[in-house]
Each structure stands twice: as structure tokens, then as C-alpha cells.
Scaffold this active site. Structure first.
Site, PDB file in Angstrom:
ATOM      1  CE  LYS A 171     105.846  40.121   9.514  1.00 15.99           C
ATOM      2  NZ  LYS A 171     106.342  40.416  10.885  1.00 15.99           N
ATOM      3  N   GLY A 224     116.732  39.413   7.768  1.00 18.44           N
ATOM      4  CA  GLY A 224     116.496  38.821   9.081  1.00 18.44           C
ATOM      5  C   GLY A 224     117.442  37.672   9.318  1.00 18.44           C
ATOM      6  CB  SER A 225     117.275  34.902  11.676  1.00 23.30           C
ATOM      7  OG  SER A 225     116.003  34.387  11.359  1.00 23.30           O
ATOM      8  CB  VAL A 228     113.206  33.612   9.239  1.00 23.70           C
ATOM      9  CG1 VAL A 228     111.970  34.084   8.490  1.00 23.70           C
ATOM     10  CG2 VAL A 228     112.824  33.297  10.687  1.00 23.70           C
ATOM     11  N   GLY A 229     115.285  33.092   6.758  1.00 21.95           N
ATOM     12  CA  GLY A 229     115.648  33.282   5.357  1.00 21.95           C
ATOM     13  C   GLY A 229     115.499  31.987   4.564  1.00 21.95           C
ATOM     14  CD  GLU A 246     121.415  42.203   5.250  1.00 26.79           C
ATOM     15  OE1 GLU A 246     122.022  41.314   5.903  1.00 26.79           O
ATOM     16  OE2 GLU A 246     121.035  43.276   5.732  1.00 26.79           O
ATOM     17  CB  CYS A 280     122.844  42.745   9.213  1.00 27.07           C
ATOM     18  SG  CYS A 280     122.674  44.233   8.247  1.00 27.07           S
ATOM     19  CD  GLU A 379     123.874  38.174  12.766  1.00 26.61           C
ATOM     20  OE1 GLU A 379     122.967  37.385  12.506  1.00 26.61           O
ATOM     21  OE2 GLU A 379     124.047  39.243  12.161  1.00 26.61           O
TER      22      GLU A 379
HETATM   23  P1  NAD Z   1     113.628  36.891  12.206  1.00 26.43           P
HETATM   24  O1  NAD Z   1     114.315  36.371  11.010  1.00 26.43           O
HETATM   25  O2  NAD Z   1     112.872  35.957  13.044  1.00 26.43           O
HETATM   26  O3  NAD Z   1     112.598  38.058  11.776  1.00 26.43           O
HETATM   27  C1  NAD Z   1     112.803  38.931  10.685  1.00 26.43           C
HETATM   28  C2  NAD Z   1     111.455  39.187  10.005  1.00 26.43           C
HETATM   29  O4  NAD Z   1     110.948  37.948   9.491  1.00 26.43           O
HETATM   30  C3  NAD Z   1     110.370  39.706  10.952  1.00 26.43           C
HETATM   31  O5  NAD Z   1     109.559  40.647  10.263  1.00 26.43           O
HETATM   32  C4  NAD Z   1     109.577  38.462  11.269  1.00 26.43           C
HETATM   33  O6  NAD Z   1     108.253  38.728  11.636  1.00 26.43           O
HETATM   34  C5  NAD Z   1     109.628  37.733   9.945  1.00 26.43           C
HETATM   35  N1  NAD Z   1     109.396  36.297  10.029  1.00 26.43           N
HETATM   36  C6  NAD Z   1     109.640  35.460  11.083  1.00 26.43           C
HETATM   37  N2  NAD Z   1     109.253  34.207  10.784  1.00 26.43           N
HETATM   38  C7  NAD Z   1     108.762  34.235   9.525  1.00 26.43           C
HETATM   39  C8  NAD Z   1     108.236  33.241   8.661  1.00 26.43           C
HETATM   40  N3  NAD Z   1     108.115  31.960   9.036  1.00 26.43           N
HETATM   41  N4  NAD Z   1     107.851  33.612   7.424  1.00 26.43           N
HETATM   42  C9  NAD Z   1     107.983  34.886   7.027  1.00 26.43           C
HETATM   43  N5  NAD Z   1     108.447  35.876   7.804  1.00 26.43           N
HETATM   44  C10 NAD Z   1     108.854  35.554   9.040  1.00 26.43           C
HETATM   45  O7  NAD Z   1     114.680  37.633  13.046  1.00 26.43           O
HETATM   46  P2  NAD Z   1     114.482  38.116  14.562  1.00 26.43           P
HETATM   47  O8  NAD Z   1     113.704  37.212  15.419  1.00 26.43           O
HETATM   48  O9  NAD Z   1     113.956  39.487  14.395  1.00 26.43           O
HETATM   49  O10 NAD Z   1     115.973  38.029  15.058  1.00 26.43           O
HETATM   50  C11 NAD Z   1     116.604  36.766  15.274  1.00 26.43           C
HETATM   51  C12 NAD Z   1     118.008  36.785  14.761  1.00 26.43           C
HETATM   52  O11 NAD Z   1     118.050  37.199  13.387  1.00 26.43           O
HETATM   53  C13 NAD Z   1     118.897  37.796  15.463  1.00 26.43           C
HETATM   54  O12 NAD Z   1     119.423  37.326  16.634  1.00 26.43           O
HETATM   55  C14 NAD Z   1     119.942  38.055  14.413  1.00 26.43           C
HETATM   56  O13 NAD Z   1     120.964  37.113  14.462  1.00 26.43           O
HETATM   57  C15 NAD Z   1     119.197  37.920  13.127  1.00 26.43           C
HETATM   58  N6  NAD Z   1     118.832  39.235  12.572  1.00 26.43           N
HETATM   59  C16 NAD Z   1     119.516  39.682  11.487  1.00 26.43           C
HETATM   60  C17 NAD Z   1     119.192  40.905  10.945  1.00 26.43           C
HETATM   61  C18 NAD Z   1     119.893  41.444   9.766  1.00 26.43           C
HETATM   62  O14 NAD Z   1     119.814  42.638   9.489  1.00 26.43           O
HETATM   63  N7  NAD Z   1     120.546  40.636   8.986  1.00 26.43           N
HETATM   64  C19 NAD Z   1     118.193  41.679  11.507  1.00 26.43           C
HETATM   65  C20 NAD Z   1     117.497  41.186  12.610  1.00 26.43           C
HETATM   66  C21 NAD Z   1     117.828  39.958  13.112  1.00 26.43           C
END
Ligand code: NAD
Length: 477
Positions: A171, A224-225, A228-229, A246, A280, A379
Site C-alpha cells: 500500500k 512512516g510516522s 501511524v507506526g 521505520e 527519515c 522531526e
Molecule cells: P504516515 O505515517 O501518515 O503515512 C505513511 C504510510 O502509512 C502511508 O502509506 C499512509 O497511507 C499509511 N497510513 C496512514 N494511516 C494508516 C493507518 N491508520 N493504517 C495503516 N496505514 C496507514 O506519514 P505521512 O502522513 O506520510 O507523514 C507524516 C509524518 O510522518 C511526517 O511529517 C514525518 O515526520 C513522518 N514520515 C516519516 C517517514 C520516514 O521515512 N520515517 C516518511 C514519511 C513521513
């Protein structure tokens, strides 16, 4: 307007509902992608299960490796097309998108070569017994990736999972899904059987949450964030399946007076402006020894003054950030710096002819920031660097470890003992001494501690995460 459906079982799967694809450089809609739901996720999981029950489940590791190598070659063949797509979708300057396409191919090349090199062992145990171990795939692995480096994240995550014989459902982020769909199509051309590489696009709280909740998956790899992690890990805990998380960082670059300051200065700059700071492992804090602080920061400020952000196709120092929310987030931190009277030591500019609707922010160096200030703790995920002063090695270590994150660190010194003491003392997953190679190094285990997550991707370490070790003990007398 092109509507990109999902990719399931080596075929386009029509999108019942769609989401816009916006070009961050001008805010215009350039295409639409499917807004997947639990129904498309379920279809993808069934396809993946059929692959595991069929030819894919019986394929030798050597043959899997050949398919991965073929995919790598196809990505290189189409590298320019993929780079253009990524640059449009993410707003990356084209040279950075080209580097991402090459890195993506390199992941599949590495994991193609690694697929038949994860060997079990025999264990001397008891008289009359033989004990051996086998690496087995988990089954269906779920991959949720962010928008900042879609091609690299796909290669890093899906490449390792395929090498171990898993079938995958990806996804991608709603803000940047085009390259994932294109690479999945190349996987079919490479010869991966239907159902091995599936892509369902859509919103995180819909398609993403449906994927993490599906009883058919056996492992989740998430980037991701942290917020959400935590949701992803909670979903995995309901069914006791493993996760790799991560979650970003606030990575320090520690500069001592005895270092090669010219190289340090240029590298520190690049580590925060690359991909407009949306990395990241961005080196988002620079810790500088007191006696060189003023000169080092002045030099860095001069470099910031020369930076220009503009549309991806102009290939400037920086492109836009990904979306209006991210733009507001960066602006919020800059206004916080203003409110608290912090010194904006150096600031780049937005190109005069940058389109009105693009999501541009000014790259900024904020100097003499207290280590506990939000700018030094949170961050930001934008091109904002905070410079912090330190007076001793102990203080540098305490500041470096003084955030909730622990992903990467840079240490700049020519004192070997100090380099080793700090490298061992900093609580992170990777340390670079006199360089900062965060983005590269497909071979190097990568991942965090603390709120940066857990589990390792890249290198052979990732393969251990994407496999389950089985022990067989035979009593034969
Ligand atoms: P996010 O965590 O919201 O999204 C990352 C992924 O998770 C996307 O594919 C998103 O669709 C999915 N996702 C969102 N909600 C979900 C849920 N409830 N269940 C399963 N999957 C879900 O991150 P973002 O909105 O793209 O960015 C927000 C913050 O995250 C940024 O400001 C940054 O601090 C951080 N970020 C970190 C990385 C990294 O590489 N570590 C990358 C992008 C963003």
C-alpha cells in the site's frame, strides 16, 4: 485524465473510487489513482495466497533470485521514465529522482544475488540426533510505505520479502503511488507469477488499515510516522504477527574542531536539503564544538543563503515539499523560531518564477538552539537545520541521545578514540564517521532504536526479518 487502477495478480484492477494525484510543483491534478478499500485488499490477499499455493511457493531460491535480477534490469532499462514519474509525483528535482531509480534497481540486484544465500545450519546437539535449521517465508507480507522515497522504499521492503519467498501486498502513500504501480507492472514483465507483487492504492486509514487488519497477512513492514507506526503495531499485536517499523528521526551530526571542516560543512548541508529535508535519516541537528561554532555556522549560513527551491523540472537545490499539510508543518516550526526569538542564521529563497500553487518552503538554518527546544526535538521533515553548541564530548553525547529518536548519527573528528567512543555511545541504528551516507548503502543494515522504530531493513539483516527460522531435530539413533 489517466486513472491508474490497482495492480492485483499481474493485472490492472479497475478503481471503483479514485483520489487525485497532485503535482507538488504547481498543485495541479495530473492523474487519478484508485481509492482502495477492504474489498480490494481482500482480493489482493487472495491473489497472494494463490501465488504461495502455486508456482511461487514451489520456486527455488535461485530462480527467485533470477526474477529479482531481471526486475532490476528492467528498472534500469526504464530508469528515465520512472524518474520522470517520481519527480512529477513527489516534486523531486529530477537528478534526485534518477538517483532513486538507480537505488531501487540496486535493491533488486542485491536481493537477487542474496536470495539463495540465506542458508540454514546444522547444530551439534545430542548423541543419536541431527538438528538443522531452514529459513522459510512468513507467507503474505504487507508493505506500507511513505511518499518521500517511494521507489527506494519499495525496493528496500518488497525486494527483501520476495528474496525470502513471501508474496507481497503493497500500500503506497496516497501522495505518491505512481512509481509503485509502474514497478509492479515491470515485475510481471520480469516473470513474477500473478499474485506475488500486488499494489493497492488508497488512503492510510482505509486501505492501509484494512491491510494491517487482514487475517491473511503474516508480517508487516511499515515506514512512516511514529503515530501511524503505533497503530500498525497495535493491529499486528491483535494477531501476534511480527512488524518492522521505520519511523524517522532527529539525527545529529556532531562536529569537533579537529575535523575536516570544509567537507563536514558541505555534507551537513546536503544531509538536510536532500529531498527538501523529507528524509527519515536527514541530519536535522548539527552539534558544533563551542570554539568553532561561530565560524562553522557562518560558513553554513552562507551556503543556505545560496539555496533555491523551485519546480522539480528545473532541477534546483530543492523542489517543493509533498503537500500543503507538510508545507504548513514546516512554516509552523519557522514561526515558532520567530516567536521564541531564535536566530535565522541563513535562509535560501523560493525561485521567483515558481508556480503560485506549488508547496514551497524556504530552506533555513536556525542557530544556537537550546537542545530542548521543539526545533531541536521534533522531526520537522523539511529543510530546516538546527545548530546546537556543545563544550565537551560528554555534553555532545548527552545532546545526541537527548531526543525520543535514534536512527542515524554523524561524527566528524580525526581523533579515532573519540570517534569510537561516540559511535558506541550514541543510541542509533547507524553511525557515519567523517561522512554521512544515510541514503545509500543497500548492503548496510538500517533501522532505528527508541521512537525511530525496530527491526532492520537493507542488507542481509533484512532477510532475517522477512523469514522465519525453523529448527528440525531428528532422533535417529
Ligand atoms: P504516515 O505515517 O501518515 O503515512 C505513511 C504510510 O502509512 C502511508 O502509506 C499512509 O497511507 C499509511 N497510513 C496512514 N494511516 C494508516 C493507518 N491508520 N493504517 C495503516 N496505514 C496507514 O506519514 P505521512 O502522513 O506520510 O507523514 C507524516 C509524518 O510522518 C511526517 O511529517 C514525518 O515526520 C513522518 N514520515 C516519516 C517517514 C520516514 O521515512 N520515517 C516518511 C514519511 C513521513
Amino acid at each position: 485524465m489517466t486513472i491508474h487502477g490497482h495492480w492485483i495478480a499481474n493485472k490492472r484492477h479497475e478503481a471503483r473510487e479514485t483520489l487525485p494525484v497532485l503535482n507538488p510543483s504547481d498543485g495541479n491534478e495530473v492523474a487519478r489513482i484508485g481509492r482502495g478499500t477492504a474489498s480490494e485488499i481482500d482480493t489482493a490477499i487472495r491473489a497472494a495466497q494463490a501465488a504461495l499455493d502455486g508456482a511461487w511457493g514451489r520456486m527455488s531460491a535461485t530462480e527467485r533470485g533470477r526474477l529479482l535480477s531481471r526486475l532490476s534490469a528492467l528498472i534500469l532499462r526504464d530508469a528515465e521514465r520512472l524518474a520522470q514519474l517520481e519527480s512529477l509525483d513527489v516534486g523531486k528535482p529530477i537528478r534526485q529522482a534518477r538517483a532513486d531509480a538507480a537505488a531501487c534497481a540496486r535493491y533488486f540486484e542485491f536481493y537477487g544475488g542474496a536470495a539463495d544465500k540465506m542458508h540454514g545450519e546444522t547444530i551439534p546437539y545430542a548423541e543419536g540426533m541431527s538438528v538443522m535449521t531452514f529459513w522459510e517465508p512468513h507467507g503474505i507480507t504487507a508493505h506500507i510505505i511513505p511518499w518521500n522515497y517511494p521507489m527506494q522504499m519499495l525496493g528496500r521492503s518488497v525486494g527483501g520479502a520476495l528474496a525470502m519467498g513471501n508474496a507481497t501486498v503493497l500500500k503506497p502513500a496516497e501522495d505518491a503511488s505512481l512509481s509503485s504501480l509502474a514497478i509492479a507492472e515491470l515485475a510481471a514483465e520480469a516473470g513474477f507469477p500473478p499474485g506475488v507483487v500486488n499494489v493497492v492504492t488508497g488512503l492510510g486509514e482505509e486501505a492501509g488499515a484494512a491491510l494491517t487488519a487482514h487475517p491473511g497477512i503474516a508480517h508487516i513492514s511499515f515506514t512512516g510516522s511514529p503515530e501511524v507506526g503505533t497503530l500498525v503495531q497495535t493491529a499486528a499485536a491483535q494477531r501476534t504477527i511480527p512488524v518492522t517499523l521505520e519511523l524517522g528521526g532527529k539525527s545529529p551530526q556532531i562536529v569537533f574542531a579537529d575535523a575536516d571542516l570544509e567537507t563536514a560543512n558541505a555534507t551537513v548541508l546536503n544531509a538536510i536539503i536532500q529531498n527538501a529535508g523529507q528524509t527519515c535519516s536527514a541530519g536535522s541537528r548539527v552539534l558544533v564544538e563551542d570554539r568553532i561554532f561561530d565560524n562553522f555556522v557562518a560558513d553554513l549560513a552562507g551556503r543556505f543563503q545560496k539555496l533555491e527551491a523551485g519546480p522539480a523540472e528545473r532541477d534546483l537545490d530543492l523542489g517543493p515539499v509533498i503537500n500543503p499539510q507538510q508545507q504548513k508543518r514546516v512554516e509552523h516550526f519557522l514561526s515558532l523560531a520567530g516567536q521564541d526569538g531564535l536566530s535565522l542564521a541563513g535562509q535560501g529563497r523560493i525561485a521567483s518564477n515558481a508556480p503560485e500553487g506549488g508547496y514551497y518552503v524556504r530552506p533555513t538554518l536556525v542557530a544556537d538552539v537550546d537542545a530542548n527546544h521543539a526545533l531541536a526535538q521534533d522531526e520537522i521533515f523539511g529543510p530546516v537545520l538546527t545548530a546546537i553548541r556543545f563544550r565537551s564530548e560528554e555534553q555532545a553525547l548527552a545532546i545526541a541521545n537527548g531526543t525520543q529518536y535514534g536512527l542515524v548519527a554523524g561524527v566528524w573528528t580525526n581523533d579515532l578514540g573519540r570517534a569510537m567512543r561516540l559511535s558506541r555511545g550514541i543510541k542509533v541504528g547507524q553511525v557515519f564517521v567523517n561522512n554521512y551516507g544515510a541514503g545509500g548503502g543497500v548492503e548496510l543494515p538500517f533501522g532505528g532504536v527508541k521512537r525511530s522504530g525496530h527491526g532492520r531493513e537493507k542488507g542481509f539483516a533484512a532477510l532475517a526479518g522477512f523469514g522465519a527460522l525453523k529448527t528440525i531435530a531428528i532422533r535417529h539413533g
